[in-house]
Design a protein around this motif. Structure first.
Motif, PDB file in Angstrom:
ATOM      1  N   GLU A   1      -0.968   1.110   2.572  1.00  0.00           N
ATOM      2  CA  GLU A   1      -0.651   0.604   3.895  1.00  0.00           C
ATOM      3  C   GLU A   1       0.866   0.606   4.070  1.00  0.00           C
ATOM      4  OE1 GLU A   1      -1.437  -3.551   5.872  1.00  0.00           O
ATOM      5  OE2 GLU A   1      -3.282  -2.404   5.527  1.00  0.00           O
ATOM      6  N   VAL A   2       1.324   0.964   5.266  1.00  0.00           N
ATOM      7  CA  VAL A   2       2.743   1.045   5.582  1.00  0.00           C
ATOM      8  C   VAL A   2       3.027   0.139   6.767  1.00  0.00           C
ATOM      9  CG1 VAL A   2       4.580   2.580   6.365  1.00  0.00           C
ATOM     10  CG2 VAL A   2       2.863   3.437   4.787  1.00  0.00           C
ATOM     11  N   GLU A   3       4.072  -0.673   6.662  1.00  0.00           N
ATOM     12  CA  GLU A   3       4.491  -1.544   7.761  1.00  0.00           C
ATOM     13  C   GLU A   3       5.676  -0.895   8.476  1.00  0.00           C
ATOM     14  OE1 GLU A   3       3.135  -4.576   8.663  1.00  0.00           O
ATOM     15  OE2 GLU A   3       1.608  -4.304   7.128  1.00  0.00           O
ATOM     16  N   VAL A   4       5.626  -0.867   9.815  1.00  0.00           N
ATOM     17  CA  VAL A   4       6.691  -0.297  10.631  1.00  0.00           C
ATOM     18  C   VAL A   4       7.035  -1.294  11.720  1.00  0.00           C
ATOM     19  CG1 VAL A   4       7.340   1.604  12.162  1.00  0.00           C
ATOM     20  CG2 VAL A   4       5.814   2.044  10.227  1.00  0.00           C
ATOM     21  N   LEU A  45       3.286  12.718  11.953  1.00  0.00           N
ATOM     22  CA  LEU A  45       3.701  11.917  10.822  1.00  0.00           C
ATOM     23  C   LEU A  45       3.647  12.763   9.550  1.00  0.00           C
ATOM     24  CD1 LEU A  45       1.668   8.693  11.663  1.00  0.00           C
ATOM     25  CD2 LEU A  45       4.092   9.114  12.112  1.00  0.00           C
ATOM     26  N   PHE A  46       4.233  12.256   8.479  1.00  0.00           N
ATOM     27  CA  PHE A  46       4.251  12.982   7.208  1.00  0.00           C
ATOM     28  C   PHE A  46       2.837  13.324   6.733  1.00  0.00           C
ATOM     29  CE2 PHE A  46       4.038  12.798   2.550  1.00  0.00           C
ATOM     30  CZ  PHE A  46       4.828  13.891   2.236  1.00  0.00           C
ATOM     31  N   ALA A  47       1.919  12.374   6.918  1.00  0.00           N
ATOM     32  CA  ALA A  47       0.524  12.578   6.520  1.00  0.00           C
ATOM     33  C   ALA A  47      -0.368  11.829   7.503  1.00  0.00           C
ATOM     34  CB  ALA A  47       0.294  12.072   5.088  1.00  0.00           C
ATOM     35  N   ARG A  48      -1.648  12.161   7.474  1.00  0.00           N
ATOM     36  CA  ARG A  48      -2.601  11.526   8.392  1.00  0.00           C
ATOM     37  C   ARG A  48      -2.774  10.054   8.066  1.00  0.00           C
ATOM     38  NH1 ARG A  48      -5.615  14.434  11.612  1.00  0.00           N
ATOM     39  NH2 ARG A  48      -7.354  13.011  11.494  1.00  0.00           N
ATOM     40  N   ILE A  49      -3.077   9.290   9.122  1.00  0.00           N
ATOM     41  CA  ILE A  49      -3.406   7.881   8.967  1.00  0.00           C
ATOM     42  C   ILE A  49      -4.861   7.679   9.380  1.00  0.00           C
ATOM     43  CG2 ILE A  49      -1.059   7.019   9.295  1.00  0.00           C
ATOM     44  CD1 ILE A  49      -1.742   6.478  12.225  1.00  0.00           C
ATOM     45  N   ASP A  50      -5.425   6.536   8.995  1.00  0.00           N
ATOM     46  CA  ASP A  50      -6.789   6.175   9.373  1.00  0.00           C
ATOM     47  C   ASP A  50      -6.701   5.226  10.565  1.00  0.00           C
ATOM     48  OD1 ASP A  50      -9.381   5.357   9.662  1.00  0.00           O
ATOM     49  OD2 ASP A  50      -9.497   4.333   7.735  1.00  0.00           O
ATOM     50  N   PRO A  51      -6.893   5.717  11.795  1.00  0.00           N
ATOM     51  CA  PRO A  51      -6.748   4.867  12.978  1.00  0.00           C
ATOM     52  C   PRO A  51      -7.597   3.595  12.924  1.00  0.00           C
ATOM     53  CG  PRO A  51      -6.907   7.150  13.647  1.00  0.00           C
ATOM     54  CD  PRO A  51      -7.213   7.097  12.168  1.00  0.00           C
ATOM     55  N   GLU A  52      -8.765   3.647  12.284  1.00  0.00           N
ATOM     56  CA  GLU A  52      -9.631   2.467  12.203  1.00  0.00           C
ATOM     57  C   GLU A  52      -9.007   1.365  11.338  1.00  0.00           C
ATOM     58  OE1 GLU A  52     -12.526   1.987  13.924  1.00  0.00           O
ATOM     59  OE2 GLU A  52     -12.003   3.858  14.913  1.00  0.00           O
ATOM     60  N   GLY A  53      -8.136   1.736  10.419  1.00  0.00           N
ATOM     61  CA  GLY A  53      -7.512   0.770   9.537  1.00  0.00           C
ATOM     62  C   GLY A  53      -6.130   0.327   9.994  1.00  0.00           C
ATOM     63  N   CYS A  54      -5.689   0.795  11.157  1.00  0.00           N
ATOM     64  CA  CYS A  54      -4.366   0.460  11.677  1.00  0.00           C
ATOM     65  C   CYS A  54      -4.448  -0.739  12.622  1.00  0.00           C
ATOM     66  CB  CYS A  54      -3.770   1.649  12.426  1.00  0.00           C
ATOM     67  SG  CYS A  54      -3.474   3.086  11.379  1.00  0.00           S
ATOM     68  N   ALA A  55      -3.354  -1.472  12.705  1.00  0.00           N
ATOM     69  CA  ALA A  55      -3.287  -2.632  13.592  1.00  0.00           C
ATOM     70  C   ALA A  55      -1.854  -2.784  14.093  1.00  0.00           C
ATOM     71  CB  ALA A  55      -3.727  -3.884  12.856  1.00  0.00           C
ATOM     72  N   GLU A  71      -5.030   9.142   3.051  1.00  0.00           N
ATOM     73  CA  GLU A  71      -5.199   9.436   1.637  1.00  0.00           C
ATOM     74  C   GLU A  71      -4.274   8.529   0.847  1.00  0.00           C
ATOM     75  OE1 GLU A  71      -4.604  13.548   0.644  1.00  0.00           O
ATOM     76  OE2 GLU A  71      -5.444  14.195   2.551  1.00  0.00           O
ATOM     77  N   ALA A  72      -4.736   8.054  -0.279  1.00  0.00           N
ATOM     78  CA  ALA A  72      -3.926   7.164  -1.118  1.00  0.00           C
ATOM     79  C   ALA A  72      -2.915   7.985  -1.917  1.00  0.00           C
ATOM     80  CB  ALA A  72      -4.813   6.361  -2.051  1.00  0.00           C
ATOM     81  N   ARG A  73      -1.765   8.249  -1.292  1.00  0.00           N
ATOM     82  CA  ARG A  73      -0.678   8.939  -1.980  1.00  0.00           C
ATOM     83  C   ARG A  73       0.634   8.479  -1.366  1.00  0.00           C
ATOM     84  NH1 ARG A  73       0.558  14.720   0.455  1.00  0.00           N
ATOM     85  NH2 ARG A  73      -0.187  14.416   2.555  1.00  0.00           N
ATOM     86  N   ALA A  74       1.702   8.647  -2.096  1.00  0.00           N
ATOM     87  CA  ALA A  74       3.015   8.215  -1.606  1.00  0.00           C
ATOM     88  C   ALA A  74       3.485   9.136  -0.489  1.00  0.00           C
ATOM     89  CB  ALA A  74       4.019   8.229  -2.751  1.00  0.00           C
TER      90      ALA A  74
END
Length: 84
Positions: A1-4, A45-55, A71-74
């Motif tokens: 998870e990334v905070e922005v 973005l650098f890689a895809r995100i999971d829209p369902e898991g975003c808030a 995907e679980a990667r840096a």
């Protein structure tokens, strides 16, 4: 998870959170609209995100996004350089 945190993006006043819409078209873009007007589009973005898991939340006028990686990667970086 990334905070922005996007500083001073949201308008002031009561009921602002109902006027802000955040979406993630294609899972590789962040799109922010207020009252139907596009304020910010960042992508791809650098890689895809999971829209369902975003808030998102508002902290004053700051928009705080919590993005879940597809995907679980840096990620090498997350640069928010685009403005609508």
């Amino acid at each position: 998870e990334v905070e922005v945190r996007v500083k001073s993006l949201a308008p002031e006043g009561k009921g602002v959170s109902k006027r802000v819409k955040v979406s993630y078209p294609g899972g590789d873009t962040i799109l922010v609209k207020v009252d139907g007007e596009e304020l910010l589009r960042v992508g791809p973005l650098f890689a895809r995100i999971d829209p369902e898991g975003c808030a998102w939340t508002l902290d004053g006028r700051d928009l705080c996004l919590s993005l879940e990686k597809g995907e679980a990667r840096a990620w090498a970086k997350l640069t928010l350089s685009g403005n609508a």
